[in-house]
Structures are given as C-alpha cells and as structure tokens.
Design a protein around this motif. Structure first.
Motif, mmCIF file in Angstrom:
data_model
loop_
_atom_site.group_PDB
_atom_site.id
_atom_site.type_symbol
_atom_site.label_atom_id
_atom_site.label_comp_id
_atom_site.label_asym_id
_atom_site.label_seq_id
_atom_site.Cartn_x
_atom_site.Cartn_y
_atom_site.Cartn_z
ATOM 1 N N PHE A 1 5.463 3.435 -5.033
ATOM 2 C CA PHE A 1 6.904 3.205 -4.940
ATOM 3 C C PHE A 1 7.730 4.378 -5.474
ATOM 4 O O PHE A 1 8.490 4.233 -6.431
ATOM 5 C CB PHE A 1 7.282 1.905 -5.656
ATOM 6 C CG PHE A 1 6.909 0.675 -4.874
ATOM 7 C CD1 PHE A 1 7.692 0.239 -3.811
ATOM 8 C CD2 PHE A 1 5.770 -0.048 -5.183
ATOM 9 C CE1 PHE A 1 7.338 -0.894 -3.069
ATOM 10 C CE2 PHE A 1 5.408 -1.181 -4.455
ATOM 11 C CZ PHE A 1 6.197 -1.611 -3.390
ATOM 12 N N GLY B 1 0.848 -1.193 0.000
ATOM 13 C CA GLY B 1 0.000 0.000 0.000
ATOM 14 C C GLY B 1 0.874 1.229 0.000
ATOM 15 O O GLY B 1 2.050 1.155 0.362
ATOM 16 N N GLY C 1 2.851 4.604 0.917
ATOM 17 C CA GLY C 1 3.396 5.255 2.113
ATOM 18 C C GLY C 1 3.203 6.763 1.965
ATOM 19 O O GLY C 1 2.481 7.226 1.067
HETATM 20 N N1 URA Z 1 5.351 0.254 -0.188
HETATM 21 C C1 URA Z 1 4.381 -0.341 -0.919
HETATM 22 O O1 URA Z 1 3.991 -1.468 -0.660
HETATM 23 N N2 URA Z 1 3.886 0.333 -1.917
HETATM 24 C C2 URA Z 1 4.278 1.544 -2.245
HETATM 25 O O2 URA Z 1 3.750 2.096 -3.183
HETATM 26 C C3 URA Z 1 5.302 2.132 -1.483
HETATM 27 C C4 URA Z 1 5.835 1.466 -0.451
#
Ligand code: URA
Length: 247
Positions: A119, A107, A109
């Motif tokens: 990410f 998810g 951050g």
């Molecule tokens: N960690 C995740 O699992 N997803 C992201 O988008 C960022 C960090």
C-alpha cells in the motif's frame, strides 16, 4: 479542526462537516477529535454494534510456528507459486510487529512491487488517510499485509492456488503479531481469511472470527478510489472497528 484532519475528511468525502444539534456523541476512547465526525456518517449502525460474532471454520493448513526472521527469509526466498516469476520482489508486510491493528489487503500492485512495501501507491495514500481518520498511523500500533506477497500480473485478482500457497505466510504473521483486530480490506482478503465465499456487503457489519481474533470487513481502498461514493460506508466500517477495538 486542523488542516490535516480536514484533508482526511475531504479524502473520505466527509467534508465539510455538519453536526446534528442537541445530539450527544459517544466518543470512543482513543478516536480523539475526529470522533465528533461520527455524527456525519449516514448512520452509526446500531445494528452493527449489536451484531453477534459470526464464527467460521477454517480449513487452512497451520504450519509449524516460526520466528520473524525465519518467516521473512522464507517469504523472500519463496518460489512456490507462479506469481514469483512475474514480479520484482516479494512484499512481506510492514509495521509494528506487536500491533493491535492488522489491515490485510489483496496483493501488491506495481508501486508495491517496486518499493517492496504494501500500500504505497494511490490506494495506499487513501489507506493512510483512512487510518488517520481514526487516529492511526502506518507503523504505529498498525501492521499492514497482503493475502499474497507477490504482484499478480496486470493487477489481476490472485487465483485460488496462489492464495492457498501464500496464505500460510499471512497465518504465521498473524500468529506472531497477535493483533486485537483484523480489518480485511476487500473481498479477497475476507474470503481468504474466513475460508468462505460471500458478498462484501454481507461480510460488512459483523464481527467475524479468525482463529479467535475478531475480524471485520470493509471495502478495499482501490475500490473506493473507483467508487468514491462508497467512502461513507467505509467510514461506518472504520467507526465500527474502533468501537470493537475499545469494547
Ligand atoms: N492493493 C493491495 O491489496 N495491496 C497493496 O499492497 C496495494 C494495493
């Protein structure tokens, strides 16, 4: 080796390289120059290559098939679980909508919540370097998404009800992308997509089945940032994924 390749290997704790003498290295077709580094992984996991596909039953709902624009609007407007109230925006996913490779995290951050893209923080930098190590690039034949589209408070793990509510969006994304391979990053992604609990270690090293699409499991980049000594295992998983993709 160019500077970029060196930087990637350093990031993965795989630099400096050593190459065993008198040892031919099978080069997966599209791995290119970095394939020579196959030899530096602790083991290339022959057992992995031979591992049978693990078929799992999904009990997750299949919603009516929608197009990209409808799906993006649905996610954008979603308030179906408690996460939406605590985040800035939904984070849909990013990349090539016809990608062969789909990477799934947990998810968003704080950085992702701010930017609206998965990410993009420190874990994202490591993920980009992991992609580069196997000659992949964000957006080019690669799609990146998460199990939940809204940031859980204090980066906690999403709860079961939040995952159950959000998962149909990812299922729709997968149905639209039709990737050739899904790489689940971490335990939350693996258990949510495969619909069963297990340790990350036991998920690794097998080709699982997500509704007819092969799925492999590796460590989440955030975990690798906390436990850099595990990067070598993630590297094995990436090589395994490349092998599977070119099989
Ligand atoms: N960690 C995740 O699992 N997803 C992201 O988008 C960022 C960090």
């Amino acid at each position: 080796m160019n500077i970029r390749d060196e930087a990637v290997l350093r990031e993965l704790n795989l630099h400096p390289l050593w190459v065993r003498r008198n040892m031919p290295v099978a080069e997966p077709p599209h791995v290119g120059r970095l394939a020579a580094t196959q030899d530096i992984a602790p083991a290339v996991m022959p057992a992995m290559a031979a591992a049978p596909a693990v078929s799992t039953e999904q009990s997750l709902p299949v919603t009516e098939r929608v197009d990209w624009d409808t799906l993006k609007a649905q996610v954008h407007d979603c308030t179906a679980c408690k996460l939406r109230a605590g985040c800035i925006q939904t984070v849909f996913g990013v990349g090539d909508e016809q990608a062969d490779w789909l990477f799934v995290g947990e998810g968003p951050g704080a950085d992702e919540d701010e930017r609206g893209e998965p990410f993009v923080g420190q874990a994202g930098k490591l993920l980009d370097n992991m992609l580069a190590a196997i000659k992949l690039k964000r957006g080019q034949n690669v799609y990146i998404a998460n199990i939940v589209k809204c940031r859980p408070p204090n980066n906690r793990t999403p709860e079961a009800d939040e995952i159950a509510t959000c998962l149909p969006y990812l299922q729709q994304q997968i149905a639209l992308i039709q990737p050739k391979l899904i790489v689940a990053l971490g335990k939350t992604a693996a258990t949510s997509l495969l619909g069963r609990e297990a340790t990350l270690g036991s998920f690794r090293g097998s080709v699982h089945d997500y509704r007819g699409t092969p799925l492999i499991v590796t460590y989440h980049p955030s975990y690798l940032l906390r436990s850099p000594s595990e990067k070598a295992k993630a590297w094995q998983d990436l090589l395994f994924a490349v092998q599977r993709m070119s099989a």
